[in-house]
Every structure is written in structure tokens, then in C-alpha cells.
Write a protein that holds these residues in place. Structure first.
Motif, PDB file in Angstrom:
ATOM      1  N   GLU A   1       0.835  -1.208   0.000  1.00  0.00           N
ATOM      2  CA  GLU A   1       0.000   0.000   0.000  1.00  0.00           C
ATOM      3  C   GLU A   1       0.870   1.258   0.000  1.00  0.00           C
ATOM      4  O   GLU A   1       0.613   2.203  -0.756  1.00  0.00           O
ATOM      5  CB  GLU A   1      -0.911  -0.011   1.230  1.00  0.00           C
ATOM      6  CG  GLU A   1      -1.852   1.189   1.294  1.00  0.00           C
ATOM      7  CD  GLU A   1      -2.771   1.144   2.499  1.00  0.00           C
ATOM      8  OE1 GLU A   1      -3.457   2.152   2.764  1.00  0.00           O
ATOM      9  OE2 GLU A   1      -2.798   0.094   3.198  1.00  0.00           O
ATOM     10  N   ARG A   2       1.908   1.269   0.851  1.00  0.00           N
ATOM     11  CA  ARG A   2       2.809   2.431   0.886  1.00  0.00           C
ATOM     12  C   ARG A   2       3.580   2.557  -0.425  1.00  0.00           C
ATOM     13  O   ARG A   2       3.755   3.666  -0.957  1.00  0.00           O
ATOM     14  CB  ARG A   2       3.782   2.303   2.059  1.00  0.00           C
ATOM     15  CG  ARG A   2       4.794   3.439   2.137  1.00  0.00           C
ATOM     16  CD  ARG A   2       5.703   3.263   3.336  1.00  0.00           C
ATOM     17  NE  ARG A   2       6.776   4.253   3.348  1.00  0.00           N
ATOM     18  CZ  ARG A   2       6.682   5.480   3.842  1.00  0.00           C
ATOM     19  NH1 ARG A   2       5.534   5.862   4.386  1.00  0.00           N
ATOM     20  NH2 ARG A   2       7.710   6.303   3.810  1.00  0.00           N
ATOM     21  N   LEU A   3       4.052   1.435  -0.964  1.00  0.00           N
ATOM     22  CA  LEU A   3       4.792   1.475  -2.218  1.00  0.00           C
ATOM     23  C   LEU A   3       3.912   1.992  -3.355  1.00  0.00           C
ATOM     24  O   LEU A   3       4.386   2.714  -4.240  1.00  0.00           O
ATOM     25  CB  LEU A   3       5.321   0.081  -2.552  1.00  0.00           C
ATOM     26  CG  LEU A   3       6.351  -0.493  -1.574  1.00  0.00           C
ATOM     27  CD1 LEU A   3       6.703  -1.924  -1.958  1.00  0.00           C
ATOM     28  CD2 LEU A   3       7.611   0.367  -1.506  1.00  0.00           C
ATOM     29  N   THR A   4       2.637   1.633  -3.328  1.00  0.00           N
ATOM     30  CA  THR A   4       1.705   2.121  -4.358  1.00  0.00           C
ATOM     31  C   THR A   4       1.582   3.632  -4.290  1.00  0.00           C
ATOM     32  O   THR A   4       1.561   4.322  -5.321  1.00  0.00           O
ATOM     33  CB  THR A   4       0.334   1.462  -4.201  1.00  0.00           C
ATOM     34  OG1 THR A   4       0.467   0.045  -4.380  1.00  0.00           O
ATOM     35  CG2 THR A   4      -0.655   2.000  -5.230  1.00  0.00           C
ATOM     36  N   ARG A   5       1.519   4.181  -3.067  1.00  0.00           N
ATOM     37  CA  ARG A   5       1.436   5.639  -2.925  1.00  0.00           C
ATOM     38  C   ARG A   5       2.678   6.311  -3.500  1.00  0.00           C
ATOM     39  O   ARG A   5       2.592   7.360  -4.146  1.00  0.00           O
ATOM     40  CB  ARG A   5       1.259   6.021  -1.454  1.00  0.00           C
ATOM     41  CG  ARG A   5      -0.086   5.649  -0.862  1.00  0.00           C
ATOM     42  CD  ARG A   5      -0.370   6.431   0.409  1.00  0.00           C
ATOM     43  NE  ARG A   5       0.632   6.170   1.442  1.00  0.00           N
ATOM     44  CZ  ARG A   5       0.527   5.217   2.357  1.00  0.00           C
ATOM     45  NH1 ARG A   5      -0.525   4.406   2.352  1.00  0.00           N
ATOM     46  NH2 ARG A   5       1.463   5.074   3.274  1.00  0.00           N
ATOM     47  N   ILE A   6       3.851   5.703  -3.258  1.00  0.00           N
ATOM     48  CA  ILE A   6       5.097   6.268  -3.786  1.00  0.00           C
ATOM     49  C   ILE A   6       5.081   6.248  -5.313  1.00  0.00           C
ATOM     50  O   ILE A   6       5.437   7.233  -5.975  1.00  0.00           O
ATOM     51  CB  ILE A   6       6.309   5.497  -3.243  1.00  0.00           C
ATOM     52  CG1 ILE A   6       6.462   5.742  -1.739  1.00  0.00           C
ATOM     53  CG2 ILE A   6       7.591   5.907  -3.976  1.00  0.00           C
ATOM     54  CD1 ILE A   6       7.521   4.899  -1.078  1.00  0.00           C
TER      55      ILE A   6
END
Length: 250
Positions: free
Chosen positions: A46-51
Motif C-alpha cells: 500500500e505504501r509502495l503504491t502511494r510512492i
């Protein structure tokens, strides 16, 4: 730079392969496992997707599709298809989507004896057309604790002018470092390998200075004696140098 008048679509493929290493020290096997679990949770899909969404916005691309996955026991990956146009409708635009994508993969691991843990992030930004992955470098470096950074940039293929002349490069570049802010570069030791005629560029970066407290997991530097501090610092520095130079030191 004057915009080129092309015959058809600009199908030059520009690919940036971006590797970040975050180094840490964990004293016990239990602490090392806890560090890996912490990293795995902090940098989940989820965090990587935001990045990656921020990357897409930074280069002016439109997200068409996202596939994300968290792995057992650790690691995550995200793949994102992008396009220059928000609503692709031409056959040529749809066809180039196979070459327009963002991917990220994570690899947390630890040394079996000396307590050093290494978290690696691999990011690939591949674009066709006028959008370039190079303008997102400052944002990518700032999105992670970047102790070691290795980058490869390559331009492949060719496009044509209206007169039919081939164009193998549609932008100026002598080094990847030209696209990184001076403020960031001052913090790192760097070296380049550039093959301009082959349209291949490489830059490696290693942090010059660091505070030991920022590299200790579940430990406080004030509670360690000087001999232990020196041993930990040597292990951390050796890990960084081996990654930076791409070879083991005895």
C-alpha cells in the motif's frame, strides 16, 4: 529545447533502474527478525503504491492499472501501467503500454553473524514518448532512507522526423547526476560510468556521513562502550562499501 516535429509517435523507450539500500544494525537474531518484520510492514504494498502514484504524477503520466502484492515471509511488489494520455484511444498509444510502466520490489535481509541488516528497494520506471523518468529522482531519493543508491538509465529504439531522419536521443544528458539536486549530491560520494554513444548512463552514490544512533535497531548508542561502537561502525561501513563498489572486502 525546441520540440521535435515527428513522423508518427515518439517511440523512444527511456528506462530508469533505481536501487536503494537502507543499512541497519540489530544485535540479536530476534532483533534482526523484528527489523525485517518492521521493514516489511512499513514498506508494504500500500505504501509502495502511494510512492509510485507520486512518481507517475511527477513525470506527468496517467495511471491505467495497478497490481500489488505482499509476500510471505517478507517483501512486496507493485506494478503500474502508465500512459501519456489520460484516455488512450489511438492504436499507437495502446500499443506502447507494454513499455510504459512503473515497478517496485523490496528485499529485506540480514547478515547471519555480524548483525548488519540490509533493506533493498528496486524501482524501474520505463516510459515511451515525451515523458521522462529522470525528473523524479529527487522525490524517489527522499522517499526512502537512502544510504546507497545505484541508478542505470538507458534510451532504446529510435523515432523519426517528418523527413524520415532517425532520432536516437530526444533530450540532453551527460550524466544522471545532472538531474539530481545539488543539495542531495553534497551528502553523497558518487561515481559515474557513462557510455553516451550507447545511450547508457550509470551513477552510484554512498552517504558520506551518518549518526550511529540512526542505524541501531532496538539499541541506544549511549548504552554501548566505545569498543562495541567501533565494531558496529566497522561492520556498517564495510557493508556500505561492498555495495557501493560491488565487491566483497576481506
Amino acid at each position: 529545447m525546441q520540440k521535435l516535429k515527428l513522423y508518427g509517435f515518439n517511440n523512444l523507450t527511456k528506462t530508469l533502474s533505481f536501487n536503494i539500500y537502507d543499512i541497519c544494525y540489530a544485535n540479536t537474531a530476534k532483533d534482526r527478525q523484528s527489523y525485517i518484520e518492521y521493514i516489511d510492514e512499513y514498506y508494504n504494498s500500500e505504501r509502495l503504491t502511494r510512492i509510485l502514484r507520486d512518481v507517475a504524477q511527477d513525470i506527468g503520466a496517467h495511471v491505467l492499472n495497478i497490481a500489488e502484492q505482499d509476500y510471505d515471509p517478507q517483501g512486496a511488489s507493485v506494478t503500474m501501467l502508465i500512459a501519456e494520455e489520460e484516455f488512450p484511444h489511438k492504436k499507437s498509444v495502446v500499443g506502447h503500454l507494454d513499455k510504459s510502466h512503473l515497478t517496485v520490489h523490496t528485499y529485506p535481509e540480514s547478515h547471519p553473524q555480524n548483525g548488519v541488516c540490509t533493506f533493498r528497494v528496486d524501482i524501474d520506471v520505463s516510459t515511451c514518448g515525451e515523458i521522462s523518468p529522470l525528473k523524479t529522482l529527487d522525490m524517489l531519493i527522499g522517499s526512502f532512507d537512502s544510504d546507497i543508491i545505484t541508478m542505470d538509465y538507458r534510451v532504446r529504439g529510435f523515432t523519426r522526423t517528418e523527413e524520415g531522419q532517425k532520432i536516437f536521443m530526444d533530450h540532453d544528458i551527460m550524466s544522471i547526476q545532472d538531474f539530481i539536486s545539488e543539495k542531495i549530491l553534497k551528502r553523497y560520494k558518487t561515481y559515474d560510468v557513462n557510455l553516451y554513444e550507447e545511450r547508457v548512463f550509470h551513477t552510484s552514490m554512498m552517504l558520506k556521513e551518518y549518526d550511529l544512533d540512526n542505524y541501531l535497531f532496538n539499541l541506544d548508542a549511549d548504552g554501548l562502550n566505545e569498543k562495541t561502537k567501533k565494531r558496529i561502525e566497522r561492520n556498517l561501513e564495510r557493508e556500505m562499501k561492498e555495495i557501493f563498489y560491488g565487491r566483497n572486502f576481506e
